[in-house]
Design a protein around this motif. Structure first.
Motif, short mmCIF file in Angstrom:
data_model
loop_
_atom_site.label_atom_id
_atom_site.label_comp_id
_atom_site.label_asym_id
_atom_site.label_seq_id
_atom_site.Cartn_x
_atom_site.Cartn_y
_atom_site.Cartn_z
N SER A 290 -7.91 17.16 4.53
CA SER A 290 -7.32 16.58 3.33
C SER A 290 -7.34 15.05 3.34
O SER A 290 -6.73 14.41 2.52
N ARG A 291 -7.97 14.46 4.32
CA ARG A 291 -7.93 13.00 4.44
C ARG A 291 -8.61 12.32 3.25
O ARG A 291 -9.67 12.71 2.81
N ASN A 292 -7.92 11.26 2.79
CA ASN A 292 -8.47 10.49 1.67
C ASN A 292 -9.14 9.22 2.14
O ASN A 292 -9.83 8.55 1.39
N GLY B 253 0.80 -1.23 0.00
CA GLY B 253 0.00 0.00 0.00
C GLY B 253 0.82 1.27 0.00
O GLY B 253 1.96 1.29 -0.48
N ILE B 254 0.23 2.32 0.61
CA ILE B 254 0.82 3.67 0.49
C ILE B 254 2.09 3.84 1.36
O ILE B 254 2.88 4.73 1.14
N GLY B 255 2.21 3.00 2.33
CA GLY B 255 3.41 3.06 3.21
C GLY B 255 3.34 4.25 4.16
O GLY B 255 2.46 5.11 4.05
N ILE B 256 4.26 4.26 5.12
CA ILE B 256 4.26 5.33 6.14
C ILE B 256 5.68 5.88 6.25
O ILE B 256 6.65 5.12 6.41
N PHE C 42 -6.41 8.82 17.98
CA PHE C 42 -6.94 9.82 17.04
C PHE C 42 -5.87 10.43 16.15
O PHE C 42 -6.09 11.46 15.54
N ARG C 43 -4.67 9.82 16.09
CA ARG C 43 -3.63 10.37 15.21
C ARG C 43 -3.57 9.56 13.93
O ARG C 43 -3.66 8.33 13.95
N GLN C 44 -3.36 10.30 12.81
CA GLN C 44 -3.29 9.66 11.50
C GLN C 44 -2.18 10.33 10.71
O GLN C 44 -1.79 11.45 11.01
N VAL C 45 -1.71 9.63 9.67
CA VAL C 45 -0.66 10.24 8.84
C VAL C 45 -1.24 11.45 8.10
O VAL C 45 -0.69 12.54 8.10
N SER C 46 -2.39 11.25 7.52
CA SER C 46 -3.04 12.36 6.81
C SER C 46 -4.20 12.83 7.69
O SER C 46 -5.15 12.09 7.91
N GLU C 47 -4.02 14.04 8.26
CA GLU C 47 -5.02 14.53 9.22
C GLU C 47 -5.77 15.72 8.63
O GLU C 47 -5.32 16.33 7.65
N THR D 221 5.03 -3.40 6.55
CA THR D 221 4.91 -4.70 7.23
C THR D 221 4.75 -4.41 8.72
O THR D 221 5.60 -3.79 9.34
N PHE D 222 3.59 -4.83 9.27
CA PHE D 222 3.35 -4.71 10.71
C PHE D 222 3.60 -6.09 11.31
O PHE D 222 3.03 -7.07 10.84
N SER D 223 4.49 -6.17 12.32
CA SER D 223 4.75 -7.46 12.97
C SER D 223 4.24 -7.40 14.40
O SER D 223 4.53 -6.46 15.14
N GLY E 127 -11.96 6.67 8.78
CA GLY E 127 -11.33 6.14 10.01
C GLY E 127 -11.10 7.28 10.97
O GLY E 127 -11.00 8.43 10.56
N CYS E 128 -11.04 6.91 12.30
CA CYS E 128 -10.90 7.97 13.29
C CYS E 128 -9.58 7.91 14.04
O CYS E 128 -9.38 8.60 15.04
N GLY E 129 -8.66 7.08 13.60
CA GLY E 129 -7.32 7.06 14.23
C GLY E 129 -7.29 6.29 15.54
O GLY E 129 -6.45 6.57 16.40
N LEU E 130 -8.19 5.32 15.72
CA LEU E 130 -8.19 4.55 16.99
C LEU E 130 -7.77 3.09 16.81
O LEU E 130 -7.44 2.42 17.77
N GLY E 131 -7.78 2.62 15.56
CA GLY E 131 -7.51 1.20 15.29
C GLY E 131 -6.17 0.73 15.84
O GLY E 131 -6.09 -0.23 16.62
N LEU E 132 -5.09 1.42 15.45
CA LEU E 132 -3.75 1.01 15.92
C LEU E 132 -3.59 1.23 17.42
O LEU E 132 -2.91 0.46 18.10
N THR E 133 -4.24 2.31 17.92
CA THR E 133 -4.17 2.59 19.37
C THR E 133 -4.73 1.39 20.13
O THR E 133 -4.14 0.92 21.11
N ILE E 134 -5.90 0.89 19.65
CA ILE E 134 -6.53 -0.25 20.31
C ILE E 134 -5.62 -1.49 20.20
O ILE E 134 -5.35 -2.18 21.20
P1 ADP Z 1 -7.51 4.85 11.04
O1 ADP Z 1 -8.82 4.59 11.53
O2 ADP Z 1 -7.21 6.21 10.62
O3 ADP Z 1 -7.02 3.84 10.15
P2 ADP Z 1 -5.57 3.69 12.74
O4 ADP Z 1 -5.20 3.95 14.15
O5 ADP Z 1 -5.91 2.34 12.41
O6 ADP Z 1 -6.66 4.72 12.35
O7 ADP Z 1 -4.33 4.12 11.86
C1 ADP Z 1 -3.73 5.37 12.11
C2 ADP Z 1 -3.10 5.84 10.85
O8 ADP Z 1 -2.00 5.03 10.47
C3 ADP Z 1 -3.94 5.77 9.66
O9 ADP Z 1 -4.77 6.91 9.57
C4 ADP Z 1 -2.96 5.74 8.53
O10 ADP Z 1 -2.55 7.03 8.21
C5 ADP Z 1 -1.84 4.96 9.09
N1 ADP Z 1 -1.87 3.54 8.70
C6 ADP Z 1 -2.27 2.51 9.45
N2 ADP Z 1 -2.07 1.35 8.82
C7 ADP Z 1 -1.48 1.64 7.64
C8 ADP Z 1 -1.05 0.88 6.51
N3 ADP Z 1 -1.14 -0.45 6.48
N4 ADP Z 1 -0.56 1.54 5.44
C9 ADP Z 1 -0.44 2.89 5.47
N5 ADP Z 1 -0.83 3.65 6.49
C10 ADP Z 1 -1.37 3.06 7.56
#
Ligand code: ADP
Length: 694
Positions: free
Chosen positions: A648-650, A625-628, A640-645, A683-685, A653-660
């Motif tokens: 301008s978000r494409n 994908g788009i990578g970070i 609630f933090r995201q790469v694109s905040e 790659t997330f490990s 999502g609310c930025g809680l998935g990875l936090t959880i």
């Molecule tokens: P969201 O609901 O925004 O996805 P997450 O907490 O899950 O919230 O993710 C936070 C941010 O991390 C995302 O908004 C995105 O910018 C970035 N992100 C998470 N997973 C990936 C991925 N696999 N590829 C690129 N960016 C990712």
């Protein structure tokens, strides 16, 4: 005119010469004859010295020898003596000299066959009448005296000769006697002596000590060869055989050997050459040398031992000094530690009298050092400590234990302050309690913070309660209508056929769904924070769970035309987790991988790995994908933090998935790591501790 009395005296003197009278008396008598001459002053006899050509005054009728000597010197100087001798030799007469001594001098030379032996100086005064006959008489008398002196000399020579003869006889007797005595001496001395014929090495004489040392009789030894009786002590001795004194072994008659030291001397007699060998038994000396050697070795050994002992003592002493210096340094360190301690320190004697306080004590209490010394710590008493607590304090101390408590003290200015105090007995080396040590920390500030903290905690707990009830309400208040909206929109989706309306209803449904998902995430996060402590963990097979998850997401991947692949290298991989939470954590990450990938693939792998000495189950979620970007990789785990905040978000999502996911993995003592490159993929490990039966 011939003086008759002088004539008679001369004749008498020559006729009456007696053997009884000594040489010197004879001379004295002979000179006194001249006294008979009329006008006589003095007469002096000078004789030729035997060891020089000079004449010496032998005798004189005058007692003043100095005047006589002066007269003689005067006569020599004026050559009167030489003249008179010459005259007398040619004429045989004597000379009268008129000299400046104002007297007549008659010089009478004493001449014998061998020449002049001396002369007589006769002094006469003015009454003297020159008379040839008198002079002749003087000449005869002096001749007689000369003969007498010569005879006397000859006699004494004869006497000497006789004496020498007697001595020779006497000496030869002595030699015989001495030889006997010498033999006796040689026999009596402790040194063995051999007389050897040098040519044949044959023993020709031995003394008693020698035959005793050999154990042979004198005549058993005489005639034997000397070489048969001695052997060199060792080769070194043989090499040094040029030495005068050498050590040998003497062979005794019983075949044994004794050590001796031997000296050779050579002498000639009657054209024969002889050796005298003298030797002494050095057995005792050897024994003493050996004893000395042993003693020396022992002494050296003892010295060595003593040196070793001394060096040990020295080493111990040095260690002691090092220890002492260290102890002193430690003491100094302790002193400064106490002096500079951030806690107040009080040392009292057993009666509670203060002996020491540190500067911190003065700083806290306001009592200066001099004010505190000899006081009792009760000057700090606030009166708040109960009598039971005091009793407990003393009971504990008297029991030899440390007493700890927190209480309030009073400063010099009356202000109260909190202390955390420790009071303990101080013991000497023999374990006797000698002092008490109080360490007091001013905890007034800490107490204040604690109180504030308690209040803050209470407030936080209140807010939490409010938040929980808010969330519960929210859950109820938002979910209920939302479920209604979703339910009705689903009904409408089935009922409505018009294409434009269908799209609207679809939007209602997906927006509602998105809202519900966000709401669920918020509630879920709050739920995790509350339940984490009392959660029940079970053994879960990661492989099975991933297979479920794969099936759930396959449809969505197909819709997006992305390849979703599950690579499993083993059938079982156990971890100990709460199953739903685990699925939630993994689900969020797979969701993201599919969400942020438009083309390509998402691969899910699971395997075992060993890292930092621990065994892990590792689940890898790879996407194209788009990578970070590196700088964003840290923030994406914050709520609630995201790469694109912003606007301008494409992506939704609310930025809680990875936090959880992060919080869940933390609960299971695992870790999430990222490797990612913008536009290339991520790659997330997820690392979770592997379950082991023990
Ligand atoms: P969201 O609901 O925004 O996805 P997450 O907490 O899950 O919230 O993710 C936070 C941010 O991390 C995302 O908004 C995105 O910018 C970035 N992100 C998470 N997973 C990936 C991925 N696999 N590829 C690129 N960016 C990712």
């Amino acid at each position: 005119m011939l003086q008759n009395s002088f004539y008679d005296a001369v004749v008498n003197f020559s006729a009456n010469k007696s053997d009884e009278i000594t040489y010197d008396e004879m001379i004295s008598d002979g000179l006194s004859i001249f006294k008979k001459i009329h006008g006589f002053v003095s007469v002096s006899l000078f004789l030729k010295s035997s060891d020089s050509a000079d004449y010496y005054l032998k005798d004189s009728t005058s007692i003043d020898h100095d005047i006589i000597q002066t007269t003689y010197n005067e006569l020599i100087k004026n050559k009167e003596i030489a003249k008179s001798i010459n005259d007398s030799e040619s004429t045989g007469s004597v000379q009268i000299v008129n000299n400046n001594l104002n007297s007549f001098i008659l010089i009478l030379p004493l001449i014998i066959q061998t020449g002049l032996m001396g002369f007589i100086i006769l002094k006469l005064d003015n009454n003297y009448s020159d008379d040839e006959k008198l002079k002749d008489l003087c000449k005869i008398h002096s001749k007689y005296l000369a003969l007498f002196l010569m005879n006397s000399n000859l006699y004494s020579e004869l006497e000497n000769l006789k004496m020498t003869d007697n001595k020779i006889v006497h000496y030869s007797k002595d030699i015989v006697q001495s030889t006997k005595e010498l033999k006796k001496i040689l026999d009596s001395i402790q040194v063995g002596i051999l007389v050897i014929d040098k040519k044949s090495d044959e023993i020709i004489d031995v003394n008693r000590s020698a035959s005793k040392l050999f154990g042979f009789g004198k005549y058993e030894l005489i005639g034997t060869n000397v070489q048969d009786h001695f052997i060199y002590k060792d080769d070194e001795e043989r090499l040094n055989s040029s030495k005068n004194s050498k050590e040998f072994l003497l062979k005794k008659n019983d075949g044994t050997f004794i050590p001796i030291i031997k000296t050779d001397a050579y002498f000639n007699a009657s054209d024969e050459e002889y050796i005298i060998e003298s030797f002494i038994d050095i057995t005792e000396r050897k024994k003493m040398e050996e004893a000395l050697h042993t003693a020396q070795i022992e002494l050296e050994h003892r010295v060595e031992e003593r040196t070793h002992e001394l060096s040990e003592v020295n080493k111990n002493l040095q260690n002691e000094i090092v220890d002492r210096i260290k102890a002193e340094k430690d003491l100094l360190k302790i002193y400064w530690a106490v002096h500079q301690s951030p806690a107040a320190i009080i040392i009292t004697d057993l009666y509670g009298k203060i002996e020491y306080v540190n500067p911190k004590f003065s700083e806290i209490t306001g009592y200066k050092y001099q004010e505190a010394i000899n006081q009792n710590p009760r000057i700090l008493k606030s009166g708040e400590l109960s009598s039971e607590e005091y009793k407990n304090l003393w009971d504990t101390l008297l029991d030899g234990k440390e007493w700890r408590s927190e209480f309030r003290n009073r400063k010099k200015n009356g202000e109260l302050y909190w202390v955390s105090a420790s009071i303990s007995p101080v013991r000497s080396d023999n374990k006797d309690v000698t002092h008490y040590l109080a360490v007091q920390e001013d905890i007034t500030e800490r107490k204040r913070y604690l109180e504030e903290l308690i209040i803050a905690k209470q407030q936080a707990e209140n807010s939490d309660r409010i938040k929980s009830s808010l969330l519960a309400n929210m859950s109820h208040e938002i979910r209920t209508p939302l479920i209604g909206i979703l339910g009705y929109s689903q009904i409408l989706m089935n009922e409505i056929k018009e294409a434009d309306l269908v799209s609207l209803v679809n939007d209602i449904y997906s927006s509602g769904n998105r809202l519900l998902k966000t709401l669920n995430n918020i509630l879920y996060l709050s739920h995790i924070e509350n339940i984490s402590i009392e959660m029940e963990l079970t053994k879960v097979n990661v492989i099975e769970e991933l297979e479920h998850c794969f099936l759930e997401n396959k449809k969505y991947a197909n819709e997006k035309e992305i390849t979703l692949e599950l690579i499993l290298k083993r059938k079982e991989l156990y971890i100990k987790v709460e199953k739903d939470l685990f699925n939630q954590a993994i689900g969020n990450i797979i969701d993201n991988a599919l969400k942020y990938t438009d083309k390509g693939y998402v691969i899910v792998e699971a395997d075992y790995a060993s890292h930092h000495g621990k065994n892990w189950a590792v689940i890898k979620v790879k996407d194209t994908g788009i990578g970070i970007a590196k700088e964003d990789q840290g923030k994406i785990f914050d709520a609630f933090r995201q790469v694109s905040e912003g606007y301008s978000r494409n992506f939704d999502g609310c930025g809680l998935g990875l936090t959880i996911s992060q919080k869940i993995v933390d609960i299971f003592r695992g870790e999430i790591t990222i490797e990612s490159q913008p536009t290339k993929g991520s790659t997330f490990s997820i690392w979770l501790p592997l379950f082991t039966s023990n």
